[in-house]
Design an enzyme around this catalytic site. Structure first.
Site, PDB file in Angstrom:
ATOM      1  N   SER A 326       1.196  -1.702  -0.232  1.00 31.26           N
ATOM      2  CA  SER A 326      -0.345  -0.500  -0.017  1.00 31.26           C
ATOM      3  C   SER A 326       1.228   1.616   0.120  1.00 31.26           C
ATOM      4  CB  SER A 326      -1.154   0.065   1.483  1.00 31.26           C
ATOM      5  OG  SER A 326      -2.121   0.850   1.312  1.00 31.26           O
ATOM      6  N   LYS A 351      -0.516  -3.844  -3.811  1.00 32.01           N
ATOM      7  CA  LYS A 351      -1.942  -3.820  -3.141  1.00 32.01           C
ATOM      8  C   LYS A 351      -2.166  -1.949  -3.916  1.00 32.01           C
ATOM      9  CE  LYS A 351      -4.875  -1.747   0.778  1.00 32.01           C
ATOM     10  NZ  LYS A 351      -5.175  -0.740   0.660  1.00 32.01           N
ATOM     11  N   GLN A 355      -9.056   3.323  -0.153  1.00 34.22           N
ATOM     12  CA  GLN A 355     -10.109   3.094   0.671  1.00 34.22           C
ATOM     13  C   GLN A 355     -10.254   4.435   1.533  1.00 34.22           C
ATOM     14  OE1 GLN A 355      -7.657   0.530   1.344  1.00 34.22           O
ATOM     15  NE2 GLN A 355      -8.875  -0.037  -0.692  1.00 34.22           N
TER      16      GLN A 355
END
Length: 498
Positions: A326, A351, A355
């Site tokens: 991420s 990733k 979100q």
């Protein structure tokens, strides 16, 4: 039934569809009038169970609205008013939301009730009690992305890509990600036993972890010397609210000490706040390209830039591994594509989504995947990861597993358990052992030598005591700086093309 009970399920759907403004928009759409059709036939006074098959069919056809939201409302009303037993209304609403989230087949989108939301906020603040590990859902299995540096999870031996099969003996099958997290977390001083399936391990491994406070500090400073030149090392273990400030302070200190190069280590860093990794990168890279690009579902692209006109005057390298995810991947990709800085290690987790937490109005929240993030050059690394420019694996014994010797292993044994022990012995300097999983004379001699060196009965067979000592010695070797091939390469490439 009052308006609120009848329409709350629809508002939940709207919030899911349109994002943070959804509840407000939903109120505007549905407040002016009551549009639900009652599930009781007002003309005849009959209950659904008293109707003939034809009347039931007509009732159901009449209950079907033209919109998907109307369909959801009808299902809610039908269950609420006609199901054979009383049903808690909030349970229906929670179940409907959870069902929609599950249908997305996205491990990063979750619904969090009030209690879960409090835990989520604590994890973002990096101040919580638990085991200290980032988890994800991979192929419907609860999977460790990475343990946090210095955490109970790391000390107990959890590794990236461990798949959690059981929590305290209870199967994780059927649990969503947040349910699993809630079971793993707990108060400081309590224990949790995870049964994990580790890639390459011959059978599941049980790891007991004592929960503790997870430290707030997320940036660690060190210095090395390479060919007489001082090099700074900044290890970032996660991206939380204070990370960019910690990074700036440590970097300033290192620059005042006169460093001539810098290594940024994000191995095992599971990610964190999108805004914080941007703030870190703005201290390092110029504005030639966007730090990161964010793409919405309709293809709209937003670019985020540094405000620096130039990069640092000294060379920088970045360390990544399969536990870098991420925000760590945003950093590695930006350093690679903007400043052409070398990235050393193994391919990262992969990733590539962002979100956003969407409040639902009652303390609960949808954490919903709303965007893709793209690298400065527009690449999407989701499920692929960032590829290092200098691929370096650690020595084989770094990847060995705990010795699960329920019965003694000897010359009658063979297979993956034996191969695991052979890799341990070889890494510890007992090089005469076989490495193919067959427990031959070489392995027996190596085990005897190890046992003699560590005051154990020299039987040449591996029992629980010998296995425990092997693990202990391997951990000590892993922690030695000279065995960290990836760090050595990251230092080496700063001042020469190697």
């Amino acid at each position: 039934m009052n308006w609120k009970n009848r329409h709350i399920i629809i508002l939940a759907v709207v919030a899911l569809l349109v994002g943070a403004a959804g509840t407000y928009i939903g109120m505007q759409w549905f407040a002016p009038e009551e549009t639900a059709t009652s599930t009781e036939d007002s003309s005849s006074g009959k209950s659904f169970g008293d109707m003939t098959q034809e009347e039931q069919k007509a009732f159901i056809e009449n209950a079907q609205g033209s919109s998907n939201l109307k369909k959801v409302e009808k299902a809610y009303t039908l269950i609420n008013e006609r199901y054979v037993e009383d049903v808690d209304k909030s349970t229906l609403v929670e179940g409907a939301i959870e069902g929609m989230i599950n249908k997305l087949d996205d491990p990063y989108s979750t619904y969090m009730d009030q209690e879960t939301m409090e835990q989520f906020n604590q994890s973002i603040e990096s101040s919580f009690q638990g085991i200290g590990a980032e988890v994800s859902m991979v192929d419907d299995k609860v999977t460790i992305v990475a343990p946090i540096k210095g955490s109970p999870a790391e000390e107990a031996g959890l590794k990236p890509n461990d798949q959690v099969l059981k929590i305290d003996g209870d199967s994780t099958k059927g649990l969503d990600l947040q349910e699993a997290v809630n079971k793993i977390r707990g108060e400081k001083g309590t224990e949790v036993t995870l049964t994990v399936d580790r890639p390459g391990a011959p059978e599941p491994i049980e790891i007991t972890i004592t929960r503790d406070d997870i430290p707030k500090e997320s940036v660690y400073k060190d210095t090395k010397e390479v060919d007489g030149k001082k090099v700074g090392v900044l290890e970032i273990t996660s991206f939380s609210e204070e990370t960019s400030k910690e990074f700036k302070k440590h970097l300033t200190d290192l620059e005042e000490e006169g460093i001539e190069g810098l290594v940024i280590d994000v191995r095992g860093n599971p990610g964190g706040l999108f805004t914080d990794v941007q703030d870190v990168l703005k201290q390092l890279v110029p504005d030639d390209k966007p730090i990161v690009q964010i793409e919405s579902r309709d293809g709209e692209n937003s670019k985020y830039y540094s405000e620096r006109s130039s990069g640092k005057e000294y060379p920088i390298s970045v360390l990544i591994d399969e536990g870098s995810a991420s925000a760590s991947e945003i950093l590695a990709a930006a350093m690679k594509e903007i400043g052409d800085h070398p990235v050393v290690g193994t391919t990262s987790f992969g990733k590539g989504t962002v979100q956003q937490a969407v409040p639902m109005g009652d303390g609960s929240t949808l954490k919903l995947t709303m965007f893709k993030w793209l690298t400065p050059d527009g690449n999407w690394i989701h499920e692929e990861g960032v590829t290092p420019t200098k691929k370096v694996k650690q020595p084989a014994f770094f990847y060995t597993h705990p010795v699960t010797a329920e019965k003694t292993l000897d010359t009658s044994s063979s297979g993956d358990k034996v191969k695991n022990i052979q890799q341990m012995l070889k890494g510890l300097g007992y090089g005469k052992t076989e490495t193919d999983g067959s427990y031959g004379e070489g392995t027996e001699a190596a085990v005897k030598a190890f046992q003699q060196d560590h005051d154990l009965e020299a039987t040449g067979a591996v029992n629980e005591k010998t296995g425990g000592e092997l693990e202990k010695q391997v951990v000590e070797e892993v922690q030695k700086e000279e065995n960290d091939r990836q760090m050595q390469k990251a230092l080496d490439v700063l001042f020469r093309d190697a």
